[in-house]
Motif scaffolding. Structure first.
Motif, PDB file in Angstrom:
ATOM      1  N   HIS A   1       0.844  -1.200   0.000  1.00 13.61           N
ATOM      2  CA  HIS A   1       0.000   0.000   0.000  1.00 13.61           C
ATOM      3  C   HIS A   1       0.880   1.251   0.000  1.00 13.61           C
ATOM      4  O   HIS A   1       2.108   1.168   0.105  1.00 13.61           O
ATOM      5  CB  HIS A   1      -0.933  -0.017   1.211  1.00 13.61           C
ATOM      6  CG  HIS A   1      -0.205  -0.094   2.525  1.00 13.61           C
ATOM      7  ND1 HIS A   1       0.585  -1.164   2.892  1.00 13.61           N
ATOM      8  CD2 HIS A   1      -0.134   0.780   3.554  1.00 13.61           C
ATOM      9  CE1 HIS A   1       1.081  -0.966   4.099  1.00 13.61           C
ATOM     10  NE2 HIS A   1       0.672   0.217   4.508  1.00 13.61           N
ATOM     11  N   CYS A   2       0.206   2.410  -0.074  1.00 11.39           N
ATOM     12  CA  CYS A   2       0.981   3.637  -0.274  1.00 11.39           C
ATOM     13  C   CYS A   2       0.302   4.794   0.454  1.00 11.39           C
ATOM     14  O   CYS A   2      -0.905   4.760   0.713  1.00 11.39           O
ATOM     15  CB  CYS A   2       1.040   3.934  -1.777  1.00 11.39           C
ATOM     16  SG  CYS A   2       2.191   5.244  -2.203  1.00 11.39           S
ATOM     17  N   ASN A   3       1.108   5.810   0.772  1.00  7.79           N
ATOM     18  CA  ASN A   3       0.525   7.008   1.385  1.00  7.79           C
ATOM     19  C   ASN A   3       0.175   8.068   0.343  1.00  7.79           C
ATOM     20  O   ASN A   3      -0.214   9.172   0.674  1.00  7.79           O
ATOM     21  CB  ASN A   3       1.457   7.591   2.456  1.00  7.79           C
ATOM     22  CG  ASN A   3       2.883   7.705   1.972  1.00  7.79           C
ATOM     23  OD1 ASN A   3       3.191   7.353   0.817  1.00  7.79           O
ATOM     24  ND2 ASN A   3       3.772   8.199   2.805  1.00  7.79           N
ATOM     25  N   LEU A   4       0.348   7.760  -0.942  1.00  7.80           N
ATOM     26  CA  LEU A   4      -0.226   8.569  -2.021  1.00  7.80           C
ATOM     27  C   LEU A   4      -1.203   7.676  -2.776  1.00  7.80           C
ATOM     28  O   LEU A   4      -1.189   6.453  -2.611  1.00  7.80           O
ATOM     29  CB  LEU A   4       0.856   9.070  -2.980  1.00  7.80           C
ATOM     30  CG  LEU A   4       1.797  10.166  -2.471  1.00  7.80           C
ATOM     31  CD1 LEU A   4       2.766  10.574  -3.576  1.00  7.80           C
ATOM     32  CD2 LEU A   4       1.015  11.360  -1.979  1.00  7.80           C
ATOM     33  N   SER A   5      -1.976   8.290  -3.625  1.00  8.86           N
ATOM     34  CA  SER A   5      -2.961   7.512  -4.398  1.00  8.86           C
ATOM     35  C   SER A   5      -2.909   8.024  -5.838  1.00  8.86           C
ATOM     36  O   SER A   5      -3.675   8.900  -6.214  1.00  8.86           O
ATOM     37  CB  SER A   5      -4.348   7.702  -3.782  1.00  8.86           C
ATOM     38  OG  SER A   5      -5.314   7.049  -4.573  1.00  8.86           O
ATOM     39  N   CYS A   6      -1.983   7.487  -6.616  1.00  9.79           N
ATOM     40  CA  CYS A   6      -1.791   7.965  -7.992  1.00  9.79           C
ATOM     41  C   CYS A   6      -2.682   7.182  -8.941  1.00  9.79           C
ATOM     42  O   CYS A   6      -2.849   5.969  -8.783  1.00  9.79           O
ATOM     43  CB  CYS A   6      -0.349   7.747  -8.433  1.00  9.79           C
ATOM     44  SG  CYS A   6       0.857   8.391  -7.285  1.00  9.79           S
TER      45      CYS A   6
ATOM     46  N   MET B   1      -3.450   5.062 -12.139  1.00 12.47           N
ATOM     47  CA  MET B   1      -2.730   4.129 -13.008  1.00 12.47           C
ATOM     48  C   MET B   1      -1.445   3.552 -12.399  1.00 12.47           C
ATOM     49  O   MET B   1      -0.516   3.181 -13.124  1.00 12.47           O
ATOM     50  CB  MET B   1      -2.357   4.802 -14.339  1.00 12.47           C
ATOM     51  CG  MET B   1      -3.554   5.326 -15.067  1.00 12.47           C
ATOM     52  SD  MET B   1      -3.103   6.330 -16.465  1.00 12.47           S
ATOM     53  CE  MET B   1      -4.683   7.057 -16.862  1.00 12.47           C
ATOM     54  N   CYS B   2      -1.362   3.498 -11.080  1.00 13.25           N
ATOM     55  CA  CYS B   2      -0.145   2.968 -10.448  1.00 13.25           C
ATOM     56  C   CYS B   2       0.136   1.556 -10.979  1.00 13.25           C
ATOM     57  O   CYS B   2      -0.748   0.693 -10.979  1.00 13.25           O
ATOM     58  CB  CYS B   2      -0.345   2.932  -8.939  1.00 13.25           C
ATOM     59  SG  CYS B   2       0.979   2.113  -8.061  1.00 13.25           S
ATOM     60  N   ASP B   3       1.368   1.321 -11.427  1.00 13.08           N
ATOM     61  CA  ASP B   3       1.666   0.020 -12.036  1.00 13.08           C
ATOM     62  C   ASP B   3       1.869  -1.086 -10.996  1.00 13.08           C
ATOM     63  O   ASP B   3       2.039  -2.246 -11.352  1.00 13.08           O
ATOM     64  CB  ASP B   3       2.867   0.110 -12.985  1.00 13.08           C
ATOM     65  CG  ASP B   3       4.115   0.575 -12.287  1.00 13.08           C
ATOM     66  OD1 ASP B   3       4.054   0.911 -11.092  1.00 13.08           O
ATOM     67  OD2 ASP B   3       5.179   0.617 -12.951  1.00 13.08           O
TER      68      ASP B   3
ATOM     69  N   PHE C   1      -0.441  -1.176  -8.508  1.00 16.33           N
ATOM     70  CA  PHE C   1      -1.812  -1.200  -7.981  1.00 16.33           C
ATOM     71  C   PHE C   1      -1.862  -0.789  -6.502  1.00 16.33           C
ATOM     72  O   PHE C   1      -2.745  -1.217  -5.757  1.00 16.33           O
ATOM     73  CB  PHE C   1      -2.445  -2.596  -8.164  1.00 16.33           C
ATOM     74  CG  PHE C   1      -2.318  -3.138  -9.568  1.00 16.33           C
ATOM     75  CD1 PHE C   1      -2.945  -2.520 -10.639  1.00 16.33           C
ATOM     76  CD2 PHE C   1      -1.541  -4.265  -9.829  1.00 16.33           C
ATOM     77  CE1 PHE C   1      -2.817  -3.011 -11.930  1.00 16.33           C
ATOM     78  CE2 PHE C   1      -1.398  -4.760 -11.125  1.00 16.33           C
ATOM     79  CZ  PHE C   1      -2.041  -4.129 -12.175  1.00 16.33           C
ATOM     80  N   SER C   2      -0.923   0.044  -6.088  1.00 18.21           N
ATOM     81  CA  SER C   2      -0.792   0.354  -4.657  1.00 18.21           C
ATOM     82  C   SER C   2      -1.935   1.192  -4.117  1.00 18.21           C
ATOM     83  O   SER C   2      -2.295   1.080  -2.943  1.00 18.21           O
ATOM     84  CB  SER C   2       0.530   1.077  -4.415  1.00 18.21           C
ATOM     85  OG  SER C   2       1.575   0.258  -4.836  1.00 18.21           O
ATOM     86  N   GLN C   3      -2.498   2.025  -4.978  1.00 24.74           N
ATOM     87  CA  GLN C   3      -3.624   2.863  -4.522  1.00 24.74           C
ATOM     88  C   GLN C   3      -4.869   2.025  -4.272  1.00 24.74           C
ATOM     89  O   GLN C   3      -5.830   2.502  -3.685  1.00 24.74           O
ATOM     90  CB  GLN C   3      -3.883   4.006  -5.527  1.00 24.74           C
ATOM     91  CG  GLN C   3      -4.793   3.701  -6.713  1.00 24.74           C
ATOM     92  CD  GLN C   3      -4.128   2.877  -7.823  1.00 24.74           C
ATOM     93  OE1 GLN C   3      -3.223   2.103  -7.586  1.00 24.74           O
ATOM     94  NE2 GLN C   3      -4.611   3.020  -9.040  1.00 24.74           N
ATOM     95  N   LEU C   4      -4.826   0.774  -4.717  1.00 21.74           N
ATOM     96  CA  LEU C   4      -5.984  -0.127  -4.561  1.00 21.74           C
ATOM     97  C   LEU C   4      -5.751  -1.160  -3.461  1.00 21.74           C
ATOM     98  O   LEU C   4      -6.627  -1.982  -3.178  1.00 21.74           O
ATOM     99  CB  LEU C   4      -6.243  -0.876  -5.880  1.00 21.74           C
ATOM    100  CG  LEU C   4      -6.357  -0.034  -7.156  1.00 21.74           C
ATOM    101  CD1 LEU C   4      -6.416  -0.931  -8.391  1.00 21.74           C
ATOM    102  CD2 LEU C   4      -7.597   0.847  -7.096  1.00 21.74           C
TER     103      LEU C   4
ATOM    104  N   GLY D   1       7.699  -0.295  -3.153  1.00 23.27           N
ATOM    105  CA  GLY D   1       6.367  -0.702  -2.734  1.00 23.27           C
ATOM    106  C   GLY D   1       5.428  -0.597  -3.905  1.00 23.27           C
ATOM    107  O   GLY D   1       5.835  -0.866  -5.030  1.00 23.27           O
ATOM    108  N   GLY D   2       4.257  -0.083  -3.643  1.00 24.15           N
ATOM    109  CA  GLY D   2       3.749   0.792  -2.599  1.00 24.15           C
ATOM    110  C   GLY D   2       4.828   1.754  -2.093  1.00 24.15           C
ATOM    111  O   GLY D   2       5.696   2.176  -2.842  1.00 24.15           O
ATOM    112  N   GLU D   3       4.711   2.057  -0.823  1.00 24.22           N
ATOM    113  CA  GLU D   3       5.673   3.006  -0.253  1.00 24.22           C
ATOM    114  C   GLU D   3       6.539   2.296   0.799  1.00 24.22           C
ATOM    115  O   GLU D   3       6.062   1.964   1.893  1.00 24.22           O
ATOM    116  CB  GLU D   3       4.923   4.202   0.355  1.00 24.22           C
ATOM    117  CG  GLU D   3       5.812   5.233   0.974  1.00 24.22           C
ATOM    118  CD  GLU D   3       7.040   5.578   0.136  1.00 24.22           C
ATOM    119  OE1 GLU D   3       6.927   5.767  -1.092  1.00 24.22           O
ATOM    120  OE2 GLU D   3       8.153   5.636   0.722  1.00 24.22           O
TER     121      GLU D   3
HETATM  122  S1  SF4 Z   1       3.545   3.408  -5.377  1.00 24.99           S
HETATM  123 FE1  SF4 Z   1       1.914   3.953  -6.801  1.00 24.99          FE
HETATM  124  S2  SF4 Z   1       0.469   5.147  -5.551  1.00 24.99           S
HETATM  125 FE2  SF4 Z   1       2.423   5.116  -4.456  1.00 24.99          FE
HETATM  126  S3  SF4 Z   1       3.528   6.933  -5.091  1.00 24.99           S
HETATM  127 FE3  SF4 Z   1       4.184   5.278  -6.442  1.00 24.99          FE
HETATM  128  S4  SF4 Z   1       2.818   5.414  -8.225  1.00 24.99           S
HETATM  129 FE4  SF4 Z   1       1.891   6.589  -6.541  1.00 24.99          FE
END
Ligand code: SF4
Ligand code: SF4
Length: 402
Positions: A148-153, A155-157, A159-162, A195-197
């Motif tokens: 997972h991630c502390n941003l939500s971009c 099209m994250c490749d 899928f971390s925002q999900l 990650g994610g982050e």
């Molecule tokens: S991991 Fe995905 S959601 Fe997190 S900063 Fe990178 S691109 Fe954005």
């Protein structure tokens, strides 16, 4: 061993997909395919055509010396051009350097031979780079510390925002790193912690120190969005910046159009003498602070993408992933469970889509695996992978991927 020379970031050239389509159509049309030229690049072209399975190449053709020694991939007959040019159903793929076209194409015209296709230098070398198994010092793997991630971009490749919160288990991580160190005799081109982050992991410092202990000389990269970096000077785990310095970690920060003091990060890195790259495009040869563009990684939910399109993929034969004891081709495949769970889809991978790191005998198996199509590639709609739009927060809709 391949003598293909890759660029300093070891990212392969990506063959033009329209040329790949033309090449495959040409091979389908002609029953007897010969490759013009008899060097290493031509052998990797043969490996590509073998992998696609649309044609059985009969041999190589050359202008002068039809010697049949020094094959690095697979032995095939080598013929003189004059011996095959007038035979029926022959099609020739001209796969030599451009500079030889000035002799060969007029010769084809003089002889009235029209059944040939040529590749641009970019695609010819791109196929060779994608198909040549990597040497040990060009190999790299990534390992996710937090999905997972502390941003939500958008099209994250990865899928971390999900993703639901997920941290790598410390003991599993150490076991896998120990095993990879055993396989690579403690030396590989580079390892990326991401990650994610990755900076969300509550034992980040310990994980970094462990990788460095197991791989004393390897380039170690922490790939982060940078949001937590300055705060982690005073973390309950200890000072992250001292750990980065002590363990010679290169920090790569992706620059987004968000409120984050990137100058403070640069100052902190300078204060501790930590190597830092700030860039809106981490794959660019030179760091860039231009506007972040989101890349769309379109998925074909029916899994009907032709095999040959995999050579157009940035991740192919480069961004291999270690996760929970398995070695995956790429992050898209390794994290597809997040996509499936979120969108109630079933993009499955088979056993042949990964290797069990506890069952391989040596790193050559990874190099071979990474340079061949895996069944999961059928879900990646390479024709529609592209720079899409300026960075935006994710809507978390499947439209970002189809
Ligand atoms: S991991 Fe995905 S959601 Fe997190 S900063 Fe990178 S691109 Fe954005
Ligand atoms: S599975 Fe998809 S993203 Fe991964 S290497 Fe194959 S085509 Fe590329």
């Amino acid at each position: 061993m391949s003598t293909i020379v890759r660029n300093k970031h070891w990212i392969n050239r990506l063959p033009h997909i329209y040329e790949i389509d033309d090449l495959i159509a040409f091979c389908r049309k002609n029953k007897r395919i010969y490759i013009y030229g008899r060097g290493e690049a031509q052998e990797w072209l043969l490996r590509f055509l073998d992998m696609c399975g649309v044609v059985s190449v009969e041999g190589y053709v050359v202008s002068y010396d039809p010697s049949e020694s020094n094959f690095c991939y697979r032995k095939l007959p080598v013929k003189l051009i004059d011996d095959i040019i007038n035979q029926p159903d022959v099609g020739i793929v001209l796969a030599l350097c451009d500079r030889y076209h000035g002799e060969i194409i007029p010769m084809f015209r003089d002889k009235g031979f029209e059944n040939w296709i040529s590749l641009t230098e970019h695609t010819r070398l791109g196929i060779a780079e994608q198909m040549a198994p990597r040497n040990k010092d060009e190999m790299t793997f990534e390992i996710s510390l937090a999905d997972h991630c502390n941003l939500s971009c958008q099209m994250c490749d990865h899928f971390s925002q999900l993703s639901d919160p997920w941290f790598v288990d410390v003991e599993q991580f150490k076991k896998d790193i120990r095993r990879m160190a055993e396989i690579y005799d403690h030396e590989i081109g580079a390892i990326s912690l991401l990650g994610g982050e990755p900076t969300l992991h509550p034992h980040l410092n310990e994980l970094i120190e462990y990788v460095r202990e197991q791989f004393p000389e390897t380039e170690l990269i922490l790939l982060t969005n940078g949001v937590l970096l300055t705060n982690l000077e005073n973390s309950s785990q200890g000072n992250l910046w001292e750990i980065l310095k002590k363990n010679h970690v290169h920090v790569t920060v992706t620059v987004y159009p968000i409120k984050l003091d990137y100058i403070a990060i640069e100052k902190k890195a300078a204060e501790y003498g930590v190597s830092l790259k700030l860039s809106s495009d981490i794959h660019a040869v030179e760091a860039t602070k231009q506007t972040k563009i989101s890349d769309k990684h379109a998925m074909d939910l029916e899994g009907k993408v032709p095999k040959e399109h995999c050579v157009h993929c940035l991740y192919f034969n480069k961004f291999n992933v270690v996760k929970d004891g398995r070695y995956y081709m790429c992050p898209v495949q390794a994290h597809i469970n997040i996509f499936n769970n979120r969108f109630k889809k079933n993009l499955e991978y088979a056993e042949s889509d990964y290797l069990d790191i506890y069952e391989v005998n040596d790193w050559h198996e990874f190099a071979e695996f990474g340079s061949k199509w895996v069944p999961f590639c059928r879900f990646c709609d390479q024709k529609n992978w592209k720079h899409d739009s300026n960075w935006k927060p994710s809507t978390k809709s499947i439209k970002e991927y189809v």
